[in-house]
Write a protein that holds these residues in place. Structure first.
Motif, PDB file in Angstrom:
ATOM      1  N   PHE A 189      28.219 -28.675 -12.143  1.00 36.60           N
ATOM      2  CA  PHE A 189      28.272 -29.533 -13.320  1.00 36.60           C
ATOM      3  C   PHE A 189      29.671 -30.109 -13.502  1.00 36.60           C
ATOM      4  CE2 PHE A 189      28.631 -30.463 -17.848  1.00 36.60           C
ATOM      5  CZ  PHE A 189      27.445 -31.126 -18.097  1.00 36.60           C
ATOM      6  N   TRP A 190      30.621 -29.230 -13.374  1.00 38.07           N
ATOM      7  CA  TRP A 190      32.008 -29.660 -13.566  1.00 38.07           C
ATOM      8  C   TRP A 190      32.380 -30.724 -12.520  1.00 38.07           C
ATOM      9  CZ3 TRP A 190      35.647 -29.600 -17.125  1.00 38.07           C
ATOM     10  CH2 TRP A 190      36.960 -29.919 -16.762  1.00 38.07           C
ATOM     11  N   ASN A 191      32.015 -30.445 -11.289  1.00 42.17           N
ATOM     12  CA  ASN A 191      32.352 -31.403 -10.235  1.00 42.17           C
ATOM     13  C   ASN A 191      31.647 -32.727 -10.460  1.00 42.17           C
ATOM     14  OD1 ASN A 191      33.896 -29.406  -9.170  1.00 42.17           O
ATOM     15  ND2 ASN A 191      32.316 -28.703  -7.728  1.00 42.17           N
ATOM     16  N   ASN A 192      30.388 -32.620 -10.880  1.00 40.10           N
ATOM     17  CA  ASN A 192      29.599 -33.808 -11.132  1.00 40.10           C
ATOM     18  C   ASN A 192      30.239 -34.671 -12.206  1.00 40.10           C
ATOM     19  OD1 ASN A 192      27.563 -35.132 -12.970  1.00 40.10           O
ATOM     20  ND2 ASN A 192      26.210 -34.738 -11.236  1.00 40.10           N
ATOM     21  N   LEU A 193      30.611 -34.044 -13.301  1.00 36.41           N
ATOM     22  CA  LEU A 193      31.095 -34.851 -14.418  1.00 36.41           C
ATOM     23  C   LEU A 193      32.496 -35.373 -14.185  1.00 36.41           C
ATOM     24  CD1 LEU A 193      33.244 -33.731 -16.875  1.00 36.41           C
ATOM     25  CD2 LEU A 193      31.589 -31.895 -16.807  1.00 36.41           C
ATOM     26  N   THR A 194      33.321 -34.575 -13.483  1.00 31.31           N
ATOM     27  CA  THR A 194      34.702 -35.020 -13.338  1.00 31.31           C
ATOM     28  C   THR A 194      34.817 -36.170 -12.337  1.00 31.31           C
ATOM     29  OG1 THR A 194      35.024 -33.183 -11.809  1.00 31.31           O
ATOM     30  CG2 THR A 194      35.831 -32.894 -14.052  1.00 31.31           C
ATOM     31  N   LYS A 195      33.838 -36.253 -11.441  1.00 26.20           N
ATOM     32  CA  LYS A 195      33.887 -37.298 -10.439  1.00 26.20           C
ATOM     33  C   LYS A 195      33.941 -38.681 -11.084  1.00 26.20           C
ATOM     34  CE  LYS A 195      32.095 -37.227  -5.858  1.00 26.20           C
ATOM     35  NZ  LYS A 195      31.057 -36.467  -5.179  1.00 26.20           N
ATOM     36  N   ASN A 236      34.242 -40.280 -22.129  1.00 23.02           N
ATOM     37  CA  ASN A 236      33.812 -39.465 -20.989  1.00 23.02           C
ATOM     38  C   ASN A 236      32.994 -38.264 -21.438  1.00 23.02           C
ATOM     39  OD1 ASN A 236      37.078 -38.853 -21.386  1.00 23.02           O
ATOM     40  ND2 ASN A 236      35.751 -37.034 -21.418  1.00 23.02           N
ATOM     41  N   CYS A 237      32.461 -37.563 -20.478  1.00 22.05           N
ATOM     42  CA  CYS A 237      31.661 -36.359 -20.753  1.00 22.05           C
ATOM     43  C   CYS A 237      32.524 -35.273 -21.398  1.00 22.05           C
ATOM     44  CB  CYS A 237      31.071 -35.839 -19.442  1.00 22.05           C
ATOM     45  SG  CYS A 237      30.172 -34.287 -19.603  1.00 22.05           S
ATOM     46  N   CYS A 238      31.928 -34.491 -22.277  1.00 24.87           N
ATOM     47  CA  CYS A 238      32.673 -33.431 -22.984  1.00 24.87           C
ATOM     48  C   CYS A 238      32.677 -32.130 -22.198  1.00 24.87           C
ATOM     49  CB  CYS A 238      32.054 -33.187 -24.354  1.00 24.87           C
ATOM     50  SG  CYS A 238      30.408 -32.435 -24.258  1.00 24.87           S
ATOM     51  N   SER A 239      31.891 -32.090 -21.126  1.00 29.21           N
ATOM     52  CA  SER A 239      31.671 -30.915 -20.269  1.00 29.21           C
ATOM     53  C   SER A 239      30.732 -29.898 -20.905  1.00 29.21           C
ATOM     54  CB  SER A 239      32.978 -30.242 -19.834  1.00 29.21           C
ATOM     55  OG  SER A 239      33.356 -29.224 -20.713  1.00 29.21           O
ATOM     56  N   ALA A 240      30.205 -30.251 -22.040  1.00 31.66           N
ATOM     57  CA  ALA A 240      29.184 -29.442 -22.712  1.00 31.66           C
ATOM     58  C   ALA A 240      29.568 -27.969 -22.754  1.00 31.66           C
ATOM     59  CB  ALA A 240      27.831 -29.632 -22.044  1.00 31.66           C
ATOM     60  N   SER A 241      28.611 -27.089 -22.766  1.00 24.44           N
ATOM     61  CA  SER A 241      28.950 -25.675 -22.906  1.00 24.44           C
ATOM     62  C   SER A 241      29.027 -25.003 -21.551  1.00 24.44           C
ATOM     63  CB  SER A 241      27.881 -24.988 -23.759  1.00 24.44           C
ATOM     64  OG  SER A 241      26.604 -25.315 -23.252  1.00 24.44           O
ATOM     65  N   ILE A 242      28.907 -25.786 -20.486  1.00 23.72           N
ATOM     66  CA  ILE A 242      28.789 -25.153 -19.187  1.00 23.72           C
ATOM     67  C   ILE A 242      29.935 -25.534 -18.262  1.00 23.72           C
ATOM     68  CG2 ILE A 242      27.336 -26.980 -18.199  1.00 23.72           C
ATOM     69  CD1 ILE A 242      26.691 -23.224 -17.785  1.00 23.72           C
ATOM     70  N   GLY A 243      30.854 -26.374 -18.799  1.00 24.78           N
ATOM     71  CA  GLY A 243      31.952 -26.810 -17.933  1.00 24.78           C
ATOM     72  C   GLY A 243      32.989 -25.736 -17.677  1.00 24.78           C
ATOM     73  N   TYR A 244      32.848 -24.597 -18.356  1.00 26.34           N
ATOM     74  CA  TYR A 244      33.937 -23.625 -18.349  1.00 26.34           C
ATOM     75  C   TYR A 244      34.280 -23.037 -16.985  1.00 26.34           C
ATOM     76  CZ  TYR A 244      30.037 -20.301 -18.506  1.00 26.34           C
ATOM     77  OH  TYR A 244      28.898 -19.612 -18.252  1.00 26.34           O
ATOM     78  N   ALA A 245      33.262 -22.920 -16.124  1.00 26.84           N
ATOM     79  CA  ALA A 245      33.546 -22.235 -14.858  1.00 26.84           C
ATOM     80  C   ALA A 245      34.505 -23.049 -14.014  1.00 26.84           C
ATOM     81  CB  ALA A 245      32.256 -21.985 -14.092  1.00 26.84           C
ATOM     82  N   GLY A 246      34.211 -24.329 -13.921  1.00 27.33           N
ATOM     83  CA  GLY A 246      35.059 -25.190 -13.109  1.00 27.33           C
ATOM     84  C   GLY A 246      36.367 -25.506 -13.806  1.00 27.33           C
ATOM     85  N   GLY A 247      36.275 -25.967 -15.021  1.00 25.68           N
ATOM     86  CA  GLY A 247      37.490 -26.321 -15.753  1.00 25.68           C
ATOM     87  C   GLY A 247      38.045 -25.095 -16.409  1.00 25.68           C
ATOM     88  N   GLY A 248      39.334 -25.023 -16.615  1.00 19.88           N
ATOM     89  CA  GLY A 248      39.912 -23.956 -17.426  1.00 19.88           C
ATOM     90  C   GLY A 248      39.875 -24.419 -18.857  1.00 19.88           C
ATOM     91  N   VAL A 249      40.663 -23.755 -19.688  1.00 19.48           N
ATOM     92  CA  VAL A 249      40.684 -24.154 -21.091  1.00 19.48           C
ATOM     93  C   VAL A 249      41.255 -25.560 -21.240  1.00 19.48           C
ATOM     94  CG1 VAL A 249      41.389 -23.499 -23.405  1.00 19.48           C
ATOM     95  CG2 VAL A 249      41.184 -21.753 -21.639  1.00 19.48           C
ATOM     96  N   LEU A 250      42.415 -25.762 -20.678  1.00 21.05           N
ATOM     97  CA  LEU A 250      43.109 -27.023 -20.937  1.00 21.05           C
ATOM     98  C   LEU A 250      42.382 -28.226 -20.343  1.00 21.05           C
ATOM     99  CD1 LEU A 250      45.521 -27.903 -22.551  1.00 21.05           C
ATOM    100  CD2 LEU A 250      46.937 -27.714 -20.499  1.00 21.05           C
TER     101      LEU A 250
END
Ligand code: SF4
Ligand code: SF4
Ligand code: SF4
Ligand code: SF4
Lengths: 208, 299, 749
Positions: free
Chosen positions: A123-129, B45-59
């Motif tokens: 998800f993260w990779n998808n959205l950040t792209k 842009n996307c807010c990363s919803a509640s599931i972005g945490y694994a890939g993104g850190g806090v900042l």
């Protein structure tokens, strides 16, 4: 980072707690848990947790580093915020669970095949792209995240749901050909890169 | 009443061809009646919803929402930010609160934003659309525009998680918020009293990674609506809507149930009650047709 | 005041009484049957006009007994308060119209009821004299305080501030007690985040600077006699010299002993010098005075485990069954000693339930967590020495596993054992046992060196009775500080386990009680719960058989024996419960306003219809503290009960003399219901043992019933609480049903 994986911790000493405080989102709250168990009883996925939040917090205090960071537990969080709403000590439990998951993943200790771990990264990779989530690509990637054969099986199982969504125009095949995105992807990528740098630098500072 | 303007954060799922596109259609119709102008945040842009945490850190995660706020400040800094998606609202609001309460974080965030040529103050209010309805119009104000009361429809108000916790709607309790029931009543329909699963979790994003476990949750949510005699479920959240509506076939197959429960947005109820057509209310976007609403819209 | 009895009966028609009963008939009953001299009806007796009417009769007509037939004796007490006369109340409102249905069928029995209550009120008035008060009282505005710790010093400082002379008797050579040995105390001020200075030095200073406080160090009491207002105490120093002084009241603040940790070898105490008690740790901290705390062999402590409830809250032999209340907070405080000095020291508090009472308890706990103290829910099984470290073996109750931790130092949270003197009841049991030739009872689990604290000359024994686990007190919740020795108040950890903060509040309360006792004694007034009562028991010497029942049964040790072995009443010690009156087999004990006759004649004046009228009569004797108010409240809630009952309030069930029961049965009552307070260990009895004694006494009523060939069901004794609003009426109805079943008494004439 890799040296951290071998960090030695003694039982019921503050070492691992300190590590968590420095590296995990809202980690400084872990020590404030009073072990009432309300969070464990409030979680929708409660029965599936290897160790509910209450136990995770005690394990951190007991110095069970390996067991905590390799656990599938915090990946069970659906972000329902029930625990936060109810915790008498007002711990931001949801954030701590996310933070632990992220930290474990960053250290490479998180279980490789944990489905939420995989999905969350996808998800993260998808959205950040492109700056916005692309539900179709995400969906397809999701079906195939466990390999090709599994993917076909899942896709078949999900076929009807997908068709329904296509029919009601709530899933668009056009997405495959690029789809939604923001204009200033360059700016966004620069921001995210910088943010990650700052975050790692902060953690370094803490860890001395 | 004069036109009300808001800085609008639509979120990914509301885009054309995305899972909540029909939500957006109905919101537009509803706003039309209420004379609301939604000014889209440019290049959000996307807010990363509640599931972005694994890939993104806090900042990095907070930076996503901070970027949206920065863009909103530039374009319409004097307006409140309004989101229709629960997750978008939550992520943005959380970012605002954390930036305002933590100077170091504010500094770091601005340092990151600067890399993209932006700067944030986080001073705008961040509100969910239902807050706008309740606080800026009030139930009485909303009732005034009702042309076709939704007589004879019994509706389970499924509030779910993220409009309710951890921030919630002012004046409501976490365990039994009433705003959705009141809204249902205002539109002339009958709310299910003591709907057992009103604030239960639908599995959220884990519907993708843990489908079986999530289906079990959703099954209970639908079952409780049937137990309460509901004709349909209404929700303020696109994740809830999708999860509860779209997987009923699979749940039926697994649990040998015969669920066929329509799940609509509050904005769809309002559009119909305000006299809009089925299409304008986004009813054509239902996987499970909301027949009773269609009937009223067709009258 | 004229000696001749002149009764005025006043019948109220207000509150619906006039609508429900024929008050003209009541007036007639008062005059004809009960022989009142003046009878008046009034539409609204408690208003100014009604009250004036009565006052006028007192002033102008010489009325000296007033029978007010209106509402309950618990209502309108301010309006119906006439000086210098005896007052009785006929309860027509709560006792009659509110508990009966307003129907035609009920009209006759309701009127019967009202008639009887009027007869009873007038009759009671006839057998009462307005109490004149005790004129042998003394005013001694001096408080004796036993113990110079925080509790004792606080009591002294507080009483001195209120203007009373105080004398502290302290057995050690210095003031300060246990608290003086501590380095710091649990915080008493917001934000409740850090340990605070003990404040003992200031307290000592305040004592020493006060011109109202005298301190005797190295001293104890060798003899205490007398009564409130006139206690006499022999204060003896270690060297043996004695001074005798008089006091108005006594505060006993004799504190506690630390539990003997040698009874906990499994926790390593006595085996390793690095296993210490909380008190010992505080001494170590005091020595370190902010520097690193060191073990006996001079090593700096880097890790420490606190073991909560060591030998406490445990049913094991030799352990304390109770919670000492302060030790969780004390461990937090002590863990902070380490953390504040060096945050890298690991501190682990192992508890099964963490209890942090008091306003700041929770804040202090959180502050401890903020500082990085680890709190582990666990049950410790063993502490073993391994090398120069100690291994604490425990079960982690959250993670559900057996585990252990290695630490430099272990601190045991052991409990408080009250320094409460001789257990006079156990002593009496042993003596009785010896007299009976029976084996003496097994001694109880925890033994402490027993030396008397007060050395009272009371016939009941040298110290204040113990209540539970050796703590001396009367009821913990309802009557704190009260003991069963009037004018002697216990305070601090001798009364129940507590910390310094609680001891300070407690001692302030006890000081206030002592002051009350001094003032009451001087005016001849009773203490709690009949506060202000001027009557006191007297006995007819010629009739007394010297059976000693009264002296033995008085719950307050008020009765001694004189040289001729007759009972000698100490009015100032007496609480006016009437237990002695109930006990006396020859009925020679009475009060001016309460006697065997004042009740006995009431029950006799009740009209007993003959067998064929099918109107049984039930006598209810209800304790005025709980059961009677419960019935009143039932009336307010319009709970109905039998019209055949006649309720008489008694001071305590203990005051019920068997003769009343015998008389009632002989004169044709069909049943007797008695209601007192809860007895036994968790008693609610306002006179502590009255209800218990009554129950024992009434167990002998069966003999009476047998001799009259009556069914045993006709007499019942119950424990009733003030909250038994439904149950108290139900008990009466139960008796009515019983009578219906077994039939009417054959003793009707
Ligand atoms: S927020 Fe996460 S951890 Fe908390 S109750 Fe919900 S699912 Fe469980
Ligand atoms: S609800 Fe809060 S205090 Fe209670 S166990 Fe969970 S995190 Fe700890
Ligand atoms: S009980 Fe009666 S008879 Fe016996 S000693 Fe007391 S007063 Fe005398
Ligand atoms: S029994 Fe009661 S009334 Fe009698 S002397 Fe003792 S305290 Fe007084």
């Amino acid at each position: 980072m890799s040296t951290m994986n071998q960090a030695k911790v003694e039982k019921y000493r503050n070492d691992f707690l300190k590590e968590v405080t420095a590296n995990v989102e809202e980690g400084e709250w872990v020590k404030m848990c009073m072990q009432c168990g309300v969070c464990a009883g409030s979680c929708p996925f409660g029965p599936y947790w290897e160790h509910p939040p209450q136990e995770i917090f005690m394990m951190i205090r007991a110095g069970k580093r390996e067991e905590v960071l390799t656990s599938t537990s915090m990946w069970m969080c659906t972000s329902c915020y029930n625990c936060i709403a109810r915790c008498p000590r007002e711990l931001p439990i949801t954030h701590i669970m996310h933070g632990l998951a992220h930290y474990a993943d960053r250290l490479g200790l998180a279980p490789k095949n944990q489905p939420t771990r995989k999905f969350a990264n996808l998800f993260w990779n998808n959205l950040t792209k492109k700056g916005r989530a692309n539900e179709l690509k995400l969906g397809i990637a999701l079906y195939f995240m466990n390999g090709f054969i599994e993917g076909i099986k899942t896709a078949l199982k999900m076929q009807k749901m997908g068709l329904n969504m296509f029919k009601t125009k709530r899933l668009s095949p056009m997405e495959l050909l690029g789809g939604h995105g923001i204009k200033d992807t360059g700016g966004l990528h620069a921001i995210l890169k910088k943010a990650r740098e700052i975050e790692l630098a902060n953690a370094e500072k803490f860890n001395g | 009443m004069s036109k009300k303007e808001y800085s609008f954060y639509p979120g990914c799922s509301s885009q054309k061809g995305a899972s909540a596109s029909n939500y957006q259609v109905s919101v537009d119709s509803m706003c039309d009646v209420l004379d609301i102008k939604l000014n889209e945040i440019p290049d959000w842009n996307c807010c990363s919803a509640s599931i972005g945490y694994a890939g993104g850190g806090v900042l990095p995660r907070l930076a996503l929402s901070a970027r949206n706020m920065a863009l909103s400040e530039q374009a319409h800094g004097d307006q409140d930010i309004v989101a229709t998606c629960a997750a978008c609202w939550l992520a943005t609001r959380e970012t605002k609160e954390r930036l305002l309460h933590d100077e170091a974080l504010m500094k770091d965030t601005n340092e990151a934003l600067a890399a993209g040529g932006l700067k944030v103050e986080a001073k705008q209010n961040v509100r969910h659309m239902v807050e706008v309805l309740i606080e800026d119009f009030g139930y009485d104000g909303l009732a005034k525009n009702v042309k076709k009361p939704l007589d004879g429809i019994k509706i389970a108000g499924y509030v779910g998680c993220q409009t309710n916790r951890p921030f919630g709607i002012a004046g409501e309790s976490f365990e039994n918020p009433k705003y959705l029931d009141k809204l249902i009543e205002t539109m002339g329909a009958e709310p299910v009293e003591n709907y057992d699963k009103k604030v239960s979790c639908c599995g959220g994003a884990l519907i993708f990674s843990e489908p079986e476990k999530s289906h079990a949750l959703i099954k209970d949510i639908i079952e409780a609506a049937y137990d309460g005699g509901a004709d349909m479920i209404v929700t303020p959240c696109p994740v809830c809507q999708l999860n509860v509506e779209a997987y009923q076939d699979q749940i039926n197959a697994k649990y040998k149930t015969k669920f066929n429960m329509p799940v609509v947005y509050y904005s769809q109820l309002m559009s119909v009650a305000y006299g809009k057509s089925g299409k304008e209310a986004g009813l054509d976007g239902q996987v499970i047709a909301a027949r009773k609403l269609e009937e009223i819209a067709g009258k | 005041m004229a000696d001749e009895i002149k009764i005025g009966a006043y019948i109220c028609q207000g509150c619906g009484i006039g609508d429900r009963v024929d008050t003209a008939q009541l007036a007639q009953v008062a005059q004809r049957d009960a022989k009142a001299s003046i009878v008046r009806e009034h539409a609204f007796l408690c208003n100014a006009e009604g009250v004036k009417m009565i006052q006028d009769d007192i002033d102008n007509e010489g009325v000296n007994r007033v029978a007010i037939c209106a509402c309950s004796r618990r209502a309108k007490t301010e309006a119906f308060n006439f000086e210098g006369v005896a007052i009785t109340r006929g309860n027509l409102r709560e006792g009659v119209i509110w508990i009966r249905p307003d129907t035609d069928e009920a009209r006759e029995t309701t009127q019967d009821m009202a008639d009887d209550y009027v007869r009873m009120a007038v009759t009671e008035a006839k057998y009462m004299t307005p109490p004149k008060g005790d004129d042998n009282t003394k005013y001694t505005p001096k408080v004796l305080i036993v113990g110079g710790g925080v509790s004792g010093m606080t009591a002294a400082v507080e009483a001195a501030k209120a203007g009373y002379q105080c004398t502290i008797v302290e057995k050690s050579g210095a003031l300060g007690g246990a608290a003086a040995k501590a380095w710091k105390r649990i915080p008493q001020h917001a934000p409740y985040a850090d340990p605070e200075d003990t404040g003992v030095a200031e307290l000592i200073k305040a004592v020493e600077e006060s011109d109202k406080i005298t301190v005797h160090l190295n001293s104890h009491l060798t003899k205490t006699s007398g009564a409130p207002g006139r206690f006499s105490a022999d204060i003896t120093t270690e060297s043996g010299s004695t001074t005798t002084e008089n006091f108005g009241a006594i505060v006993q603040a004799s504190g506690y002993f630390e539990y003997d940790a040698r009874q906990l070898p499994e926790l390593g105490y006595g085996k390793s010098a690095n296993v210490v008690t909380q008190a010992e740790l505080d001494a170590m901290a005091k020595e370190a005075d902010g520097g690193p705390i060191k073990t006996k062999d001079g090593k700096e402590v880097n890790s420490v485990a606190f073991i909560q409830c060591a030998g406490q809250r445990s049913e094991k032999e030799g352990h304390l069954p109770y919670c000492s209340g302060h030790c969780c907070l004390t461990s937090i405080k002590q863990a902070m000693y380490f953390k504040d000095q060096n945050p890298d020291i690991d501190t682990n508090v192992i508890y099964t339930d963490l209890r942090t009472p008091g306003a700041g308890g929770e804040d202090f706990y959180r502050s401890g967590q903020q500082k990085g103290i680890t709190f582990t829910k666990g049950a410790v099984s063993e502490v073993v020495a391994s090398g120069d470290a100690l291994e604490v073996k425990f079960k982690d109750l959250i993670l559900d596993e057996d585990t252990s931790e290695k630490v430099d130092l272990v601190v045991l949270a052991t409990g408080q054992v009250p320094n409460s003197g001789v257990d006079i009841e156990a002593m009496a049991a042993v003596v009785e046992g010896e007299e009976d030739g029976a084996e003496p009872e097994e001694p109880t689990a925890v033994q402490v060196p027993v030396e008397s604290i007060l050395n009272l000359t009371y016939r009941q024994g040298p110290d204040v009775p113990h209540l539970k686990y050796g703590f001396n007190d009367s009821h913990f919740i309802c009557f704190p500080y009260e003991t069963r020795r009037t004018g002697i108040y216990t305070t601090g950890p001798v009364r129940r386990p507590m910390d310094m903060q609680q001891a300070i509040e407690d001692a302030t309360g006890a000081a206030m009680k002592a002051i009350q006792a001094i003032e009451n004694a001087a005016k001849g007034r009773a203490a709690h719960p009949r506060s202000g009562d001027l009557s006191f028991p007297s006995f007819r010497r010629e009739g007394c058989t010297q059976c000693k029942r009264c002296t033995v049964e008085c719950p307050f040790g008020a009765i001694d024996e004189d040289e001729e072995r007759y009972p000698q009443f100490n009015e100032e010690r007496c609480r006016r419960c009437g237990t002695c009156m109930g006990a006396c087999p020859v009925r020679v004990i009475s009060f001016e306003n309460y006697s065997v006759d004042s009740v006995g004649q009431q029950l006799k004046i009740v009209d007993i219809p003959d067998e064929f009228e099918e109107k049984p009569r039930i006598l209810a004797l209800a304790c005025e503290n709980d059961a009677y108010p419960a019935l009143d409240m039932a009336a307010m809630n319009k709970v109905e009960y039998s019209a055949f009952v006649r309720v008489i309030p008694v001071r305590c069930l203990g005051s019920v003399n068997l003769i009343w029961i015998t008389d009632a049965l002989n004169s044709g009552y069909d049943g007797v219901v008695m209601m007192g307070c809860q007895k036994g260990e968790n008693y609610q009895c306002h006179f502590v043992r009255g209800s218990e004694i009554a129950h024992v006494r009434m167990s002998k009523v069966d003999d009476t019933l047998q001799s009259l060939s009556l069914e045993p069901e006709r007499v019942s004794v119950h424990e009733v609480a003030i909250t038994d609003i439904e149950r108290a009426p139900a008990l009466i109805n139960e008796m009515a049903e019983t009578i219906e079943k077994i039939g009417m008494s054959p003793f009707k004439f």
